[in-house]
Motif scaffolding. Structure first.
Motif, PDB file in Angstrom:
ATOM      1  N   GLU A  21       0.822  -1.203   0.000  1.00 24.85           N
ATOM      2  CA  GLU A  21       0.000   0.000   0.000  1.00 24.85           C
ATOM      3  C   GLU A  21       0.862   1.261   0.000  1.00 24.85           C
ATOM      4  O   GLU A  21       1.659   1.485   0.910  1.00 24.85           O
ATOM      5  CB  GLU A  21      -0.919   0.017   1.235  1.00 24.85           C
ATOM      6  CG  GLU A  21      -1.829  -1.192   1.354  1.00 24.85           C
ATOM      7  CD  GLU A  21      -2.887  -1.224   0.263  1.00 24.85           C
ATOM      8  OE1 GLU A  21      -3.232  -0.139  -0.265  1.00 24.85           O
ATOM      9  OE2 GLU A  21      -3.380  -2.322  -0.052  1.00 24.85           O
ATOM     10  N   ALA A  22       0.685   2.102  -1.009  1.00 23.08           N
ATOM     11  CA  ALA A  22       1.488   3.330  -1.126  1.00 23.08           C
ATOM     12  C   ALA A  22       1.301   4.247   0.069  1.00 23.08           C
ATOM     13  O   ALA A  22       2.248   4.900   0.522  1.00 23.08           O
ATOM     14  CB  ALA A  22       1.121   4.061  -2.420  1.00 23.08           C
ATOM     15  N   GLN A  23       0.076   4.303   0.610  1.00 29.04           N
ATOM     16  CA  GLN A  23      -0.184   5.243   1.695  1.00 29.04           C
ATOM     17  C   GLN A  23       0.555   4.881   2.984  1.00 29.04           C
ATOM     18  O   GLN A  23       0.843   5.759   3.789  1.00 29.04           O
ATOM     19  CB  GLN A  23      -1.687   5.347   1.961  1.00 29.04           C
ATOM     20  CG  GLN A  23      -2.350   4.059   2.405  1.00 29.04           C
ATOM     21  CD  GLN A  23      -3.832   4.257   2.651  1.00 29.04           C
ATOM     22  OE1 GLN A  23      -4.234   5.111   3.432  1.00 29.04           O
ATOM     23  NE2 GLN A  23      -4.660   3.465   1.983  1.00 29.04           N
ATOM     24  N   GLY A  81       2.867   2.847  -5.689  1.00 29.42           N
ATOM     25  CA  GLY A  81       1.684   3.444  -6.305  1.00 29.42           C
ATOM     26  C   GLY A  81       1.904   3.717  -7.785  1.00 29.42           C
ATOM     27  O   GLY A  81       2.702   3.050  -8.452  1.00 29.42           O
ATOM     28  N   ASP A  82       1.224   4.747  -8.266  1.00 33.11           N
ATOM     29  CA  ASP A  82       1.325   5.051  -9.697  1.00 33.11           C
ATOM     30  C   ASP A  82       2.429   6.054 -10.001  1.00 33.11           C
ATOM     31  O   ASP A  82       2.621   6.440 -11.163  1.00 33.11           O
ATOM     32  CB  ASP A  82      -0.016   5.562 -10.238  1.00 33.11           C
ATOM     33  CG  ASP A  82      -0.462   6.864  -9.582  1.00 33.11           C
ATOM     34  OD1 ASP A  82       0.306   7.445  -8.782  1.00 33.11           O
ATOM     35  OD2 ASP A  82      -1.589   7.312  -9.865  1.00 33.11           O
ATOM     36  N   GLY A  83       3.142   6.503  -8.969  1.00 33.66           N
ATOM     37  CA  GLY A  83       4.251   7.425  -9.166  1.00 33.66           C
ATOM     38  C   GLY A  83       3.846   8.869  -9.350  1.00 33.66           C
ATOM     39  O   GLY A  83       4.704   9.726  -9.575  1.00 33.66           O
ATOM     40  N   GLN A  84       2.545   9.161  -9.237  1.00 30.16           N
ATOM     41  CA  GLN A  84       2.070  10.517  -9.510  1.00 30.16           C
ATOM     42  C   GLN A  84       1.283  11.121  -8.351  1.00 30.16           C
ATOM     43  O   GLN A  84       0.502  12.058  -8.559  1.00 30.16           O
ATOM     44  CB  GLN A  84       1.220  10.523 -10.780  1.00 30.16           C
ATOM     45  CG  GLN A  84       1.997  10.115 -12.021  1.00 30.16           C
ATOM     46  CD  GLN A  84       1.206  10.300 -13.298  1.00 30.16           C
ATOM     47  OE1 GLN A  84       0.069  10.742 -13.294  1.00 30.16           O
ATOM     48  NE2 GLN A  84       1.808   9.949 -14.412  1.00 30.16           N
ATOM     49  N   SER A  85       1.474  10.619  -7.144  1.00 30.65           N
ATOM     50  CA  SER A  85       0.798  11.191  -5.987  1.00 30.65           C
ATOM     51  C   SER A  85       1.385  12.568  -5.691  1.00 30.65           C
ATOM     52  O   SER A  85       2.558  12.696  -5.330  1.00 30.65           O
ATOM     53  CB  SER A  85       0.964  10.288  -4.761  1.00 30.65           C
ATOM     54  OG  SER A  85       0.584  10.973  -3.584  1.00 30.65           O
ATOM     55  N   LEU A 100       4.874  13.607  -3.697  1.00 30.06           N
ATOM     56  CA  LEU A 100       5.915  14.350  -4.405  1.00 30.06           C
ATOM     57  C   LEU A 100       6.232  15.671  -3.704  1.00 30.06           C
ATOM     58  O   LEU A 100       7.397  16.071  -3.612  1.00 30.06           O
ATOM     59  CB  LEU A 100       5.476  14.613  -5.852  1.00 30.06           C
ATOM     60  CG  LEU A 100       5.500  13.389  -6.775  1.00 30.06           C
ATOM     61  CD1 LEU A 100       4.716  13.663  -8.054  1.00 30.06           C
ATOM     62  CD2 LEU A 100       6.941  12.981  -7.096  1.00 30.06           C
ATOM     63  N   VAL A 101       5.197  16.346  -3.186  1.00 25.76           N
ATOM     64  CA  VAL A 101       5.428  17.599  -2.452  1.00 25.76           C
ATOM     65  C   VAL A 101       6.297  17.341  -1.225  1.00 25.76           C
ATOM     66  O   VAL A 101       7.266  18.075  -0.964  1.00 25.76           O
ATOM     67  CB  VAL A 101       4.083  18.243  -2.036  1.00 25.76           C
ATOM     68  CG1 VAL A 101       4.303  19.340  -0.994  1.00 25.76           C
ATOM     69  CG2 VAL A 101       3.373  18.829  -3.251  1.00 25.76           C
ATOM     70  N   ASN A 102       5.973  16.304  -0.471  1.00 24.55           N
ATOM     71  CA  ASN A 102       6.746  16.016   0.735  1.00 24.55           C
ATOM     72  C   ASN A 102       8.139  15.497   0.407  1.00 24.55           C
ATOM     73  O   ASN A 102       9.095  15.759   1.153  1.00 24.55           O
ATOM     74  CB  ASN A 102       5.984  15.039   1.625  1.00 24.55           C
ATOM     75  CG  ASN A 102       4.821  15.710   2.334  1.00 24.55           C
ATOM     76  OD1 ASN A 102       4.439  16.824   1.998  1.00 24.55           O
ATOM     77  ND2 ASN A 102       4.244  15.039   3.307  1.00 24.55           N
ATOM     78  N   LEU A 103       8.261  14.776  -0.700  1.00 22.72           N
ATOM     79  CA  LEU A 103       9.592  14.357  -1.154  1.00 22.72           C
ATOM     80  C   LEU A 103      10.446  15.574  -1.491  1.00 22.72           C
ATOM     81  O   LEU A 103      11.624  15.656  -1.098  1.00 22.72           O
ATOM     82  CB  LEU A 103       9.456  13.444  -2.383  1.00 22.72           C
ATOM     83  CG  LEU A 103      10.770  13.062  -3.081  1.00 22.72           C
ATOM     84  CD1 LEU A 103      11.699  12.311  -2.128  1.00 22.72           C
ATOM     85  CD2 LEU A 103      10.486  12.229  -4.327  1.00 22.72           C
ATOM     86  N   GLY A 104       9.864  16.529  -2.216  1.00 27.60           N
ATOM     87  CA  GLY A 104      10.590  17.748  -2.538  1.00 27.60           C
ATOM     88  C   GLY A 104      11.034  18.491  -1.287  1.00 27.60           C
ATOM     89  O   GLY A 104      12.174  18.984  -1.208  1.00 27.60           O
ATOM     90  N   GLY A 105      10.163  18.535  -0.289  1.00 27.06           N
ATOM     91  CA  GLY A 105      10.514  19.194   0.966  1.00 27.06           C
ATOM     92  C   GLY A 105      11.658  18.506   1.675  1.00 27.06           C
ATOM     93  O   GLY A 105      12.576  19.160   2.193  1.00 27.06           O
TER      94      GLY A 105
END
Length: 273
Positions: free
Chosen positions: A119-121, A150-154, A158-163
């Motif tokens: 599960e991605a979440q 997941g589908d790689g587009q969450s 992505l926002v939290n990864l960037g942070g």
């Protein structure tokens, strides 16, 4: 830089209640043996609150930020069904909110062991727990795993990864991530705020202001853009403009996470105008 914690709960339907039939007796004065038998029969007929119902009650407490009550309800739910990864995950979120890191990670380990590894979440929330603890390298790994599962587009992931990348001073990778988000969700103000944070860290304050103002144009009610905008304007000694942005932030988030700092900054700016 603030990275917003997103708590994802698995939704499910509430199980319908069980109808109970009334027990009738022939004698108005039953003997003790009969009385005991009826008591056992009644106890066996009473339904237990299901794991799902307890889970939903726990989620309500979690939404209300009553974390001890949420944990207690999740524990009761797990007594009914100890193979529910979603219950372990939300229990971990509640422990993390109470700054109980060891307990949160232990609950996440159980979530992964009971099916949450698909599960991605689960990995997303694991990343949030690591990030709240300041373990940014581990959070990056968890976010990347979430995207892979997941589908790689969450967008949230992505926002939290960037942070997390920005907090690790991996600015080029953070910018790459934010640009990817902009391509997927051009109307989301968060990557613009993230770009602004990166440029502030690089001492490119003028460019940071431009990114924050782009975020404000996309969503005039996105509070984080106003707070960051105010802070960089103050650094640039544009005190009047900074005060205006702090006031806008406080209009949007009078009880927000930076409200106390914003009010203190406004008091300091008064002496400089």
């Amino acid at each position: 830089m603030s990275v917003k914690l997103s708590m994802k709960f698995k939704s499910a339907c509430i199980v319908g209640s069980v109808a109970l039939g009334l027990l009738s007796g022939c004698s108005s004065t039953p003997d003790k043996k009969e009385e005991k038998a009826k008591a056992v029969e009644t106890t066996e007929a009473e339904p237990k609150t299901s794991a799902q119902e307890l889970f939903i009650q726990g989620n309500k407490k979690l939404d209300e930020k009553d974390f001890p009550a949420a944990i207690a309800l999740y524990d009761k739910a797990l007594e009914r069904d100890d193979q529910r990864w979603d219950i372990y995950m939300n229990k971990a979120i509640a422990h993390s909110a109470k700054q109980q890191f060891s307990e949160a990670i232990a609950a996440m380990d159980r979530a992964l062991a009971t099916g949450g590894d698909k599960e991605a979440q689960v990995y997303f929330n694991l990343g949030n727990i690591y990030q709240n603890r300041g373990l940014y390298a581990q959070s990056i790994k968890a976010y990347k795993t979430s995207l892979a599962v997941g589908d790689g587009q969450s967008i949230d992931t992505l926002v939290n990864l960037g942070g997390a990348l920005a907090l690790m001073r991996e600015y080029d990778k953070a910018v790459e991530t934010y640009n990817h988000i902009r391509s997927l969700a051009p109307d989301d103000p968060r990557p613009y705020v993230g770009m602004g944070v990166v440029e502030q860290a690089r001492d490119n304050n003028k460019l940071a202001v431009e990114f924050y103002e782009q975020a404000q144009q996309i969503d005039p009610d996105f509070e984080q853009a106003w707070y960051n905008h105010a802070a960089v304007l103050a650094d640039m000694k544009r005190y009047s403009d900074a005060a205006q942005s702090y006031r806008r932030y406080l209009e949007l988030a009078p009880d927000g996470p930076y409200a106390k700092r914003a009010r203190a900054s406004l008091r300091r700016l008064k002496s400089k105008n």
